[in-house]
Structure formats: C-alpha cells, structure tokens
Motif scaffolding. Structure first.
Motif, mmCIF file in Angstrom:
data_model
loop_
_atom_site.group_PDB
_atom_site.id
_atom_site.type_symbol
_atom_site.label_atom_id
_atom_site.label_comp_id
_atom_site.label_asym_id
_atom_site.label_seq_id
_atom_site.Cartn_x
_atom_site.Cartn_y
_atom_site.Cartn_z
ATOM 1 N N PHE A 10 0.601 -1.602 -0.071
ATOM 2 C CA PHE A 10 0.400 0.342 0.061
ATOM 3 C C PHE A 10 0.422 1.213 -0.121
ATOM 4 O O PHE A 10 0.645 2.065 -0.895
ATOM 5 N N TYR A 11 1.584 0.589 1.224
ATOM 6 C CA TYR A 11 3.137 2.478 0.736
ATOM 7 C C TYR A 11 3.602 2.742 -0.782
ATOM 8 O O TYR A 11 3.577 3.847 -0.362
ATOM 9 N N SER A 12 3.910 1.782 -0.401
ATOM 10 C CA SER A 12 5.203 1.778 -2.067
ATOM 11 C C SER A 12 3.977 2.813 -3.587
ATOM 12 O O SER A 12 4.442 3.109 -4.323
ATOM 13 N N TRP A 13 2.578 2.001 -3.216
ATOM 14 C CA TRP A 13 1.889 2.747 -4.571
ATOM 15 C C TRP A 13 1.645 4.430 -4.125
ATOM 16 O O TRP A 13 1.429 4.988 -4.758
ATOM 17 N N MET A 14 1.006 4.309 -2.886
ATOM 18 C CA MET A 14 0.987 5.310 -2.551
ATOM 19 C C MET A 14 1.706 6.915 -2.548
ATOM 20 O O MET A 14 1.401 8.240 -2.619
ATOM 21 N N THR A 15 2.812 6.325 -1.431
ATOM 22 C CA THR A 15 4.543 7.132 -1.372
ATOM 23 C C THR A 15 4.469 7.975 -2.803
ATOM 24 O O THR A 15 4.540 8.977 -3.264
ATOM 25 N N ILE A 16 4.260 6.482 -4.187
ATOM 26 C CA ILE A 16 4.643 7.858 -5.425
ATOM 27 C C ILE A 16 4.092 7.646 -6.445
ATOM 28 O O ILE A 16 4.207 8.979 -6.240
ATOM 29 N N TYR A 17 2.473 7.392 -6.281
ATOM 30 C CA TYR A 17 1.620 7.658 -7.212
ATOM 31 C C TYR A 17 0.657 8.804 -6.708
ATOM 32 O O TYR A 17 -0.396 9.415 -7.400
ATOM 33 N N THR A 18 0.216 9.019 -5.242
ATOM 34 C CA THR A 18 -0.188 10.170 -4.773
ATOM 35 C C THR A 18 0.570 11.447 -4.928
ATOM 36 O O THR A 18 -0.930 12.230 -5.814
ATOM 37 N N PRO A 19 1.539 11.996 -4.439
ATOM 38 C CA PRO A 19 1.664 13.176 -5.229
ATOM 39 C C PRO A 19 1.869 13.364 -6.472
ATOM 40 O O PRO A 19 1.399 14.450 -6.882
ATOM 41 N N LEU A 20 2.177 12.176 -7.316
ATOM 42 C CA LEU A 20 2.160 12.716 -8.968
ATOM 43 C C LEU A 20 0.718 13.019 -9.066
ATOM 44 O O LEU A 20 0.480 14.147 -10.593
#
Length: 389
Positions: free
Chosen positions: A221-231
């Motif tokens: 969950f963190y891997s997707w949210m950290t990378i792609y949420t700000p983008l």
C-alpha cells in the motif's frame, strides 16, 4: 509499568526516532517528482525496485555485520552514508551521480530503521511491548505529520535541492544523540545467520507467517501511495505543492492519534486480530474510493486520505505489536527479515505499476481501485492470527 531506568534508556531512542523520521519524511513525497525530472513517470518505479533489491541484499548481510561491528557502529556508518548521499542530492548536478545517490538514500533509510529497532527492542519486555511501540511510533509519526507542511514551505519553483539539504541537516542531531547516548550500547549475542533456516522458522510458524503477510500488504500500500499519490494530485488533479503539503499533513494525523491508544488496547483489553482486521476493512474501502473522486476539493481529499491512514496506522501498530511480542533483540535475523518485507513490497508494488502503465495503458487513477481490492486480502491473514493474550 515501565520503570524509571527503562524510561531513561528509551527516551534517547524515541528522540532519535522522531528526528530521523523527520529527516526521512521531508523528501519522501517529492522523491517521485524529483525523479520525474530525469525519467518518465511510467518508469519512476524502476528506481524504487532497484533500490529495494539492493536493500534486501544488505538486510541479508546485516546479522553477520552486527556480530562483527555491533549495532552502534553499523548505525553510525549508515547515518554518515545517508548524510553524504543527501548532501550530494542537494548540491550535485550530474544526473548519473544524482540517480546513484538517490538509490543510496533509499537503501540506507530502512537499514537505519532496523538498527533503531534493535536499540528499542533491547529495552522492551512483552508486557509493555504495545505501549513502548505505540510511544515510539507516535513520536515517529508526529514527525511525518509536520514534515509535509515544512516541505511545502521550503519547496518553491521546483527547488528540490532545498528539501534534500534540510533533510541532511536533521541528520546532525540524530548523529549527536547516537554518539552521546548510545555509544556504550551493549549488543546482544546475535545468532549466526542461516537464511534458509530463518525462512523455514517463519514459514512453520503460522502466526509469524500471517503477520509477515499482513505487513507486506501494508508496505505494498505504501509503495503505491507514496510514489503515485503526489504525482496524481500534482499532475492530474492540479494541486499546488503547498496544497499537497497541507493535505498530506492532515492525512498523516491518524498515525499520531490512533497508534498509542491502540497499542495499549492490544496490551490490556482487545486482541491484535480484531483491531488488525478493522484496519484492513478501512484501508480497502477508502483507497478504492479514490478512483472515483474527480473533484479538486481539498477538504474532500483530506477526509478520504485521512481515513486511508486510520486503516494504515491501525495495521502498522498491530503488526509491530504482535511481531515484537513474538521476538526479542536476540532474533536479529528474524527482525531483519521482518524489515525486509518493506523492501520486498517496494519491488513488487512498483513492478506491477510499471507493467500496468507500459503494457496495459493503465490510467493512474485506477491504481487506487486495484489497490483497495488487494487490501481486502489482508483479512485472510489477520483473521488467521492467534491473539497473544
């Protein structure tokens, strides 16, 4: 109850954890945008995959390195290496050097967290593990709440170097605390590593196996949210970095608000199993909803992301409380495998996202729906646990 001597021993570790988390959190949500200067957003995940692979190799070597040099020296070396990497990111211009230092920065962070775990676990006892981990995680997550606001104030006109310099400066008091308070740390007798044997021990213990898988899903969950949420928020939804900083600070509040009381509840009243299951239900529903939010409304985004982190914070404290009740500081090899889970998730998560983007023409917004569906599988592992009571 934690006695006065233990409180005195734990306070420097709590303070070190807070400052190191602040240092880590400052650049975390701008890292993917920084990489986007050099490579396409569809390939950003590849650098996280490479860093995670190298991190796993380092984790496999850690028990041997701890036996040879001790936890204090290992922590000291890693902090210095991390400091050099950040100063390079702040002042160098060569893309090859920058990308190399970026990977070094990503590698050293989980290794330092592991070293902190060893310090913390040496002062812990099972009766108060939930309380100790709850205080520690609250201190760490308080730094994560404040840092996006600070990053947003520092970041102007894409001056990412300022963020990396600020992050480096926060490592200096971490180094000072380590040298003053933990220089004479007495290491446990770390057992010799047999990685295959460790895997078999974990695999044969169904409770450890389930808590490892629950923790893996959290870091997926963190891997997707950290990378792609700000983008997604910056490029697709059109939020400014200052708006994103405010959104993320509110989003991260649950880590401060829920983890200490939930840790105590797990020690005194409720079982980890029930609380962990509730966390997975919350995180699955709230994450899936993101794919259907088209309105650029800060309050709405704050609420939805806030709920995702209530779920994540619940899962995190329950996983850590349950795991550290099952092990002690002698189990360096098992702790290293537990912390290796995050790196494994940061390989599989970005890999699946890169494949989806490049071969399935996947729209970034649908990642959140898929992620919500994946989180439902956490219930299989949480409901299979036997409570520690």
């Amino acid at each position: 109850m934690i006695d006065n001597l233990k409180i005195k021993s734990l306070f420097p570790v709590y303070l070190l954890g807070f400052l190191f988390a602040f240092h880590t959190a400052l650049p975390t949500y701008i890292n993917s945008s920084f990489l986007n200067f050099f490579i396409s957003e569809k390939l950003v995940g590849l650098f996280y995959i490479l860093a995670s692979l190298l991190t796993i190799i380092c984790f496999l070597s850690l028990p041997f390195i701890l036996r040879k040099f001790g936890n204090y020296r290992v922590a000291f070396f890693l902090i210095i290496l991390n400091l050099v990497a950040l100063l390079g990111l702040a002042f160098l211009k060569n893309p090859i050097f920058l990308l190399t230092l970026f990977i070094i920065n990503l590698i050293t962070i989980p290794l330092i967290y592991f070293s902190t775990d060893v310090f913390l676990e040496s002062f812990s006892s099972n009766k108060v593990t939930g309380k100790i981990r709850g205080i520690y995680l609250t201190a760490v997550n308080l730094a994560w709440v404040v840092s996006p606001l600070i990053s947003a104030l520092i970041l102007t006109n894409g001056d990412y170097w300022k963020i990396y310099l600020a992050s480096a400066l926060f490592l200096l008091p971490v180094l000072l605390i380590l040298m003053v308070n933990l220089r004479h740390f007495k290491d446990s007798k770390y057992e010799k590593s047999n990685h295959w044997q460790t895997v078999k021990v974990i695999w044969k213990n169904k409770n450890l196996q389930n808590i490892f898988m629950a923790n893996f899903l959290l870091f997926f969950f963190y891997s997707w949210m950290t990378i792609y949420t700000p983008l997604y928020l910056h490029k697709d939804m059109g939020f400014s970095w200052r708006e994103i900083g405010l959104i993320f600070s509110v989003m991260l509040l649950p880590f401060v608000l829920v983890q200490f009381p939930l840790g105590r509840l797990a020690d005194k009243k409720w079982g980890e199993k029930e609380i962990l299951s509730l966390g997975f239900i919350l995180i699955a529903i709230s994450t899936g909803v993101i794919s259907f939010v088209m309105d650029k409304n800060m309050i709405l985004w704050m609420i939805i992301l806030f709920i995702t982190r209530i779920g994540a914070g619940t899962i995190e404290i329950m996983c850590d409380t349950y795991f550290f009740k099952k092990v002690d500081s002698l189990d360096a090899k098992v702790i290293s495998f537990y912390r290796m889970v995050s790196s494994s998730a940061y390989i599989l998560g970005p890999l699946l996202a890169v494949l989806a983007f490049n071969f399935l023409s996947f729209n970034i917004k649908y990642l959140f729906l898929v992620l919500g569906l994946i989180m439902i599988f956490g219930l299989k592992f949480s409901l299979s646990l036997k409570d520690t009571k």
